[in-house]
Design a protein around this motif. Sequence first.
Motif, PDB file in Angstrom:
ATOM      1  N   THR A   1       8.771  -4.517  -7.777  1.00 15.28           N
ATOM      2  CA  THR A   1       8.248  -5.747  -8.350  1.00 15.28           C
ATOM      3  C   THR A   1       8.051  -6.709  -7.191  1.00 15.28           C
ATOM      4  O   THR A   1       9.021  -7.075  -6.515  1.00 15.28           O
ATOM      5  CB  THR A   1       9.231  -6.343  -9.373  1.00 15.28           C
ATOM      6  OG1 THR A   1       9.402  -5.417 -10.445  1.00 15.28           O
ATOM      7  CG2 THR A   1       8.722  -7.668  -9.907  1.00 15.28           C
ATOM      8  N   GLN A   2       6.820  -7.113  -6.924  1.00 10.88           N
ATOM      9  CA  GLN A   2       6.553  -7.863  -5.704  1.00 10.88           C
ATOM     10  C   GLN A   2       7.052  -9.303  -5.739  1.00 10.88           C
ATOM     11  O   GLN A   2       7.369  -9.866  -4.674  1.00 10.88           O
ATOM     12  CB  GLN A   2       5.062  -7.845  -5.385  1.00 10.88           C
ATOM     13  CG  GLN A   2       4.566  -6.500  -4.900  1.00 10.88           C
ATOM     14  CD  GLN A   2       3.189  -6.609  -4.292  1.00 10.88           C
ATOM     15  OE1 GLN A   2       2.939  -7.397  -3.375  1.00 10.88           O
ATOM     16  NE2 GLN A   2       2.262  -5.818  -4.801  1.00 10.88           N
ATOM     17  N   HIS A   3       7.120  -9.908  -6.909  1.00  7.20           N
ATOM     18  CA  HIS A   3       7.622 -11.287  -6.975  1.00  7.20           C
ATOM     19  C   HIS A   3       8.497 -11.402  -8.218  1.00  7.20           C
ATOM     20  O   HIS A   3       7.995 -11.563  -9.338  1.00  7.20           O
ATOM     21  CB  HIS A   3       6.477 -12.290  -6.998  1.00  7.20           C
ATOM     22  CG  HIS A   3       6.923 -13.700  -6.750  1.00  7.20           C
ATOM     23  ND1 HIS A   3       7.658 -14.071  -5.647  1.00  7.20           N
ATOM     24  CD2 HIS A   3       6.757 -14.840  -7.481  1.00  7.20           C
ATOM     25  CE1 HIS A   3       7.910 -15.374  -5.688  1.00  7.20           C
ATOM     26  NE2 HIS A   3       7.389 -15.850  -6.801  1.00  7.20           N
ATOM     27  N   LEU A   4       9.780 -11.311  -8.016  1.00  7.55           N
ATOM     28  CA  LEU A   4      10.742 -11.224  -9.108  1.00  7.55           C
ATOM     29  C   LEU A   4      10.666 -12.396 -10.084  1.00  7.55           C
ATOM     30  O   LEU A   4      10.823 -12.199 -11.301  1.00  7.55           O
ATOM     31  CB  LEU A   4      12.153 -11.080  -8.526  1.00  7.55           C
ATOM     32  CG  LEU A   4      13.272 -10.676  -9.476  1.00  7.55           C
ATOM     33  CD1 LEU A   4      12.943  -9.419 -10.253  1.00  7.55           C
ATOM     34  CD2 LEU A   4      14.566 -10.497  -8.684  1.00  7.55           C
TER      35      LEU A   4
ATOM     36  N   ALA B   1       0.825  -1.209   0.000  1.00 15.49           N
ATOM     37  CA  ALA B   1       0.000   0.000   0.000  1.00 15.49           C
ATOM     38  C   ALA B   1       0.858   1.256   0.000  1.00 15.49           C
ATOM     39  O   ALA B   1       0.413   2.321  -0.462  1.00 15.49           O
ATOM     40  CB  ALA B   1      -0.925   0.003   1.215  1.00 15.49           C
ATOM     41  N   ARG B   2       2.084   1.148   0.478  1.00 12.30           N
ATOM     42  CA  ARG B   2       2.980   2.304   0.505  1.00 12.30           C
ATOM     43  C   ARG B   2       3.390   2.735  -0.895  1.00 12.30           C
ATOM     44  O   ARG B   2       3.874   3.856  -1.084  1.00 12.30           O
ATOM     45  CB  ARG B   2       4.209   2.016   1.364  1.00 12.30           C
ATOM     46  CG  ARG B   2       3.918   1.974   2.855  1.00 12.30           C
ATOM     47  CD  ARG B   2       5.182   1.773   3.680  1.00 12.30           C
ATOM     48  NE  ARG B   2       4.902   1.846   5.109  1.00 12.30           N
ATOM     49  CZ  ARG B   2       4.984   2.946   5.847  1.00 12.30           C
ATOM     50  NH1 ARG B   2       5.362   4.080   5.279  1.00 12.30           N
ATOM     51  NH2 ARG B   2       4.717   2.928   7.128  1.00 12.30           N
ATOM     52  N   TYR B   3       3.257   1.832  -1.872  1.00 12.38           N
ATOM     53  CA  TYR B   3       3.561   2.241  -3.245  1.00 12.38           C
ATOM     54  C   TYR B   3       2.387   1.945  -4.184  1.00 12.38           C
ATOM     55  O   TYR B   3       2.552   1.748  -5.385  1.00 12.38           O
ATOM     56  CB  TYR B   3       4.865   1.612  -3.746  1.00 12.38           C
ATOM     57  CG  TYR B   3       5.018   0.113  -3.570  1.00 12.38           C
ATOM     58  CD1 TYR B   3       4.690  -0.778  -4.590  1.00 12.38           C
ATOM     59  CD2 TYR B   3       5.540  -0.411  -2.390  1.00 12.38           C
ATOM     60  CE1 TYR B   3       4.855  -2.146  -4.443  1.00 12.38           C
ATOM     61  CE2 TYR B   3       5.713  -1.785  -2.222  1.00 12.38           C
ATOM     62  CZ  TYR B   3       5.370  -2.639  -3.255  1.00 12.38           C
ATOM     63  OH  TYR B   3       5.538  -4.007  -3.096  1.00 12.38           O
ATOM     64  N   GLY B   4       1.170   1.950  -3.607  1.00  7.12           N
ATOM     65  CA  GLY B   4      -0.035   1.943  -4.409  1.00  7.12           C
ATOM     66  C   GLY B   4      -0.410   0.618  -5.038  1.00  7.12           C
ATOM     67  O   GLY B   4      -1.093   0.588  -6.068  1.00  7.12           O
ATOM     68  N   GLN B   5      -0.022  -0.505  -4.416  1.00  4.45           N
ATOM     69  CA  GLN B   5      -0.361  -1.814  -4.954  1.00  4.45           C
ATOM     70  C   GLN B   5      -1.055  -2.663  -3.895  1.00  4.45           C
ATOM     71  O   GLN B   5      -0.968  -2.391  -2.692  1.00  4.45           O
ATOM     72  CB  GLN B   5       0.904  -2.535  -5.459  1.00  4.45           C
ATOM     73  CG  GLN B   5       1.571  -1.866  -6.642  1.00  4.45           C
ATOM     74  CD  GLN B   5       2.774  -2.656  -7.153  1.00  4.45           C
ATOM     75  OE1 GLN B   5       2.957  -3.834  -6.817  1.00  4.45           O
ATOM     76  NE2 GLN B   5       3.591  -2.021  -7.974  1.00  4.45           N
ATOM     77  N   VAL B   6      -1.737  -3.703  -4.354  1.00  4.73           N
ATOM     78  CA  VAL B   6      -2.285  -4.700  -3.443  1.00  4.73           C
ATOM     79  C   VAL B   6      -1.263  -5.821  -3.301  1.00  4.73           C
ATOM     80  O   VAL B   6      -0.447  -6.042  -4.199  1.00  4.73           O
ATOM     81  CB  VAL B   6      -3.631  -5.257  -3.957  1.00  4.73           C
ATOM     82  CG1 VAL B   6      -4.660  -4.142  -4.039  1.00  4.73           C
ATOM     83  CG2 VAL B   6      -3.451  -5.936  -5.306  1.00  4.73           C
TER      84      VAL B   6
END
Length: 241
Positions: A130-133, A77-82
């Motif tokens: 990128t949440q999951h490289l 949420a700190r960078y606008g994603q779920v």
Amino acid sequence: MASNGSEPVIGLTTYLEPSSFAVWETEAALLHRVYLDGVVRAGGIPVLLPPVSGAHDRLLSVVDGLVLVGGADVEPARYGQVPHETTYTRPDRDAFEFGLLDRALATGLPVLGVCRGMEVLNVALGGTLTQHLPDATGDLAHQPARATFGTTTITLAEGSLAASILGGETEGRCYHHQAVAALGDGLRAVGWAEDGTVEAVELPGPGFALGVQWHPEQDIDDVRLFAALVAAAKERREKGA
């Protein structure tokens, strides 16, 4: 100004995690000892900073430099994603470390971000992750298996702070499933893995604000990054900042 002694005091953030030791099953403030050994070998005095206080200015007033260590993922949420299904977070640690970093950058305190610490630096300045490289690279090279470090060859930009410390190329022990996507404001990417993953970022200028995606503490025979932080901390203290 933190200390009048010859050895700079380096604050290191810590984990709050359920733990088991001796006869106790309890929550504890933890940090891998290799971080502490790296600071000591580099000529600094390590001090642990647990995420239990909001007195960021007071905490930073007793240290000469700061290491944001590895660990859980930054809250998306700190960078606008779920959150991705693989993302795991520690919101209390986020609040603590983002507060510390904000004050450190505002006061010119030397900062080294390690793995998660680099991601905190990027997100704090408005960047994304990128949440999951593996979704982007198609492999597990940066985190081969649970509790297993990979080895990455990193190319460093000529003229960068990172290259002045490590040269044009270095080997890093890596354990991360996330990575920088969009850079934060003012940050410069200065290191890349062979697959293009950003492995080092820094804030250009006279201060010391450097993030590395790999884990330098895992190579206790090479403390150049910690030594550079300690040197910057000592220089700043001697100037009376």
